[in-house]
Scaffold this active site. Structure first.
Site, PDB file in Angstrom:
ATOM      1  N   GLY A  17      -1.818  -0.208  -2.930  1.00 43.72           N
ATOM      2  CA  GLY A  17      -2.064  -1.637  -3.003  1.00 43.72           C
ATOM      3  C   GLY A  17      -0.931  -2.421  -3.623  1.00 43.72           C
ATOM      4  CG  ASN A  20      -6.989   1.169   1.271  1.00 47.04           C
ATOM      5  OD1 ASN A  20      -6.277   1.593   0.362  1.00 47.04           O
ATOM      6  ND2 ASN A  20      -6.702   0.069   1.926  1.00 47.04           N
ATOM      7  CD  GLU A  70      -3.402  -0.655   2.893  1.00 41.41           C
ATOM      8  OE1 GLU A  70      -4.291  -1.258   2.272  1.00 41.41           O
ATOM      9  OE2 GLU A  70      -2.268  -0.419   2.411  1.00 41.41           O
ATOM     10  CD  GLU A  87       7.140   3.792   1.674  1.00 41.53           C
ATOM     11  OE1 GLU A  87       7.063   2.553   1.616  1.00 41.53           O
ATOM     12  OE2 GLU A  87       6.192   4.513   2.012  1.00 41.53           O
ATOM     13  CE  LYS A  88      16.709   0.357   5.469  1.00 43.22           C
ATOM     14  NZ  LYS A  88      18.092   0.316   4.993  1.00 43.22           N
ATOM     15  CG  HIS A 145      -1.194  -5.254   4.861  1.00 43.49           C
ATOM     16  ND1 HIS A 145      -1.162  -4.693   3.603  1.00 43.49           N
ATOM     17  CD2 HIS A 145      -2.328  -4.809   5.433  1.00 43.49           C
ATOM     18  CE1 HIS A 145      -2.241  -3.947   3.435  1.00 43.49           C
ATOM     19  NE2 HIS A 145      -2.974  -4.012   4.526  1.00 43.49           N
ATOM     20  NE  ARG A 190     -10.839  -0.630  -1.351  1.00 44.27           N
ATOM     21  CZ  ARG A 190      -9.526  -0.510  -1.391  1.00 44.27           C
ATOM     22  NH1 ARG A 190      -8.976   0.640  -1.746  1.00 44.27           N
ATOM     23  NH2 ARG A 190      -8.738  -1.522  -1.063  1.00 44.27           N
TER      24      ARG A 190
END
Ligand code: MV4
Length: 459
Positions: free
Chosen positions: A164, A290, A275, A200-201, A208, A292
């Site tokens: 997140g 995620n 995601e 990460e790059k 998103h 949940r």
């Protein structure tokens, strides 16, 4: 079916879960802190148990207290909602060992996806594109520098147990990396108890995009389309929509297919979200999963016409998914605005206190999920989200028009809210065109800052 479900949460999501249980004929138990005695989830549940004082650590976040409440009320399942214990693998494992059904995936899967490095590795193995970067924990600055040199700057440091966006650090060059590496390690240790980082790059102004997944205990897994959650401030989502304005049928099939493939590879059960980041060239990368139900599940519910919480409960009971992938039809467009008790004029400072008067919008295509009522006192101990406004229209334009109307009708007095801020965004050209990226909110706040300064100079 379950006879009694304990809802291990508060606020709007606790109400949302109680509503689903009622419609399924399941009795409900609310747990609450001393500060939440006057809240609606307590009022609407069949039974309630006070589990401790206001601070989350000694109430909603304490597995012992939740399990004790489940035992004394003879509950046969626990729904964790989002936040609190929802992605706590140890808690899910305790439920499993106590023979109380945790409404969510297995503790093993929660633990695997909680480790963002292992999650990426698992997805990469079955062919999902992942953001180039380190494949293991980056222990030293030297390692970080070598990897960054290989993938090229800018890079981003992330906590392996994070997610997140909490504790992320961007480094535009080797000097930045040197400055931030130890800071990021310390932040990770403080927030998640483990200092492990990965690199990460850095993907420039991405979108998103996430896919809602449902899997049953028989091994069936489907996706319910995409959500666009690009509009965030400090990694808190503000507005979500489904479908994404940049998504076409071809890309959705490709990303959705891979999301399902990834979920199948780990034997995923119950509701989850895959995601992705989507870059300017429409290249996409798996970022994290995620495990949940999410705040923004509502926009998917509107577009697919399904009750995701009821699905979760049926799945946990062992039932087959109520629909197949072919039966998933995305209808129209849905938008959600998260209304927080915060002052957008004062750096979004939380504004707890009494809601002195309240008028809730209504009408066709408008849904309000809230635990607020007139004279309700928002306690200062928890998340500041007090309502979700969800609109559904035939197309994006209709959903926007409905949102404008709903926000105009929404009257909350006594506390400052983000309603005026949402009105501005929803009516701004960048939002209307739909071609916004992650910089929208920053630009918005900066531009507004300019206007304020200009006014000050004039007066
Ligand atoms: C990124 C990124 C650029 N490159 N990762 C991850 C969690 C989310 N809350 C923010 N995250 C980002 N991860 C790489 N490799 C940029 C962001 C990001 C972002 C992403 C989507 C939507 C809004 C965002 C706002 C700030 C940062």
């Amino acid at each position: 079916m379950f006879k009694k479900v304990l809802v291990a949460n508060r606020g709007e999501i606790a109400l949302r879960i109680i509503r689903a249980c009622k419609e399924l004929g399941i009795a409900t138990v609310a747990v609450h802190s001393e500060a939440d005695r006057p809240s609606l989830h307590v009022r609407f549940a069949d039974e309630d148990v006070c589990i401790g004082p206001a601070p989350p650590a000694s109430s909603y976040l304490d597995p012992k207290r939740i399990i004790a409440a489940a035992e004394i009320t003879n509950s046969d399942a626990i729904h964790p909602g989002y936040g609190f214990l929802a992605e706590n693998a140890d808690f899910a494992e305790i439920c499993e060992s106590c023979n109380i059904k945790f409404i969510g995936p297995t503790s093993t899967v929660i633990r695997l996806m909680g480790d963002k490095i292992k999650a990426k590795e698992a997805m990469k193995k079955v062919g999902l594109p992942v953001i180039p970067g380190s494949e293991e924990v980056v222990k030293t600055l030297k390692e970080a520098q070598d990897i960054s040199k290989a993938i090229g700057y800018p890079v981003i440091l992330k906590a392996s147990q994070g997610g997140g966006g909490k504790g992320m650090r961007m480094a535009k060059d080797a000097k930045d990396l040197e400055t931030y590496f130890e800071i990021a390690q310390q932040e990770a240790k403080l927030s998640f108890g483990v200092e492990d980082l990965y690199i990460e790059k850095y993907v420039e102004s991405p979108r998103h995009i996430e896919f809602q997944i449902l899997g049953d205990s028989l091994g069936n897994i489907i996706h319910l389309g995409d959500r666009d959650c690009t509009i965030q401030r400090r990694h808190q989502k503000l507005i979500e929509e489904s479908p994404s304005p940049v998504m076409d049928e071809k890309l959705r099939e490709k990303m959705g297919g891979l999301a399902v493939k990834g979920a199948k590879a780990i034997g995923y059960e119950n509701s989850g979200t895959m995601e992705f980041l989507l870059d300017k060239e429409n290249k996409f990368y798996f970022m994290e999963m995620n495990t949940r139900i999410q705040v923004e599940h509502t926009v998917t519910e509107e577009v697919v016409d399904i009750d995701l919480i009821k699905e979760q409960i049926r799945i946990a009971w062992g039932e087959k998914l109520s629909l197949t992938q072919d039966q998933v039809v995305l209808k129209g467009h849905a938008i959600e605005c998260r209304i927080n008790a915060e002052d957008p004029e004062n750096d979004f400072l939380p504004c707890p206190g009494e809601i002195t008067s309240l008028h809730i919008p209504g009408g066709h295509g408008i849904r309000i999920d809230t635990h607020a009522y007139a004279k309700y006192k928002i306690p200062p101990y928890y998340d500041s989200m007090i309502a979700k406004v969800i609109t559904h229209g035939k197309n994006r334009n209709e959903a926007i028009l409905k949102m404008q109307r709903a926000l105009d009708e929404f009257i909350i007095e006594g506390v400052k809210t983000t309603i005026p801020f949402h009105k501005e965004i929803i009516s701004s050209p960048v939002f209307l065109f739909g071609n916004y990226d992650t910089t929208l909110i920053e630009h918005f706040i900066n531009f507004r800052g300019h206007k304020e300064k200009e006014q000050k100079v004039k007066s």
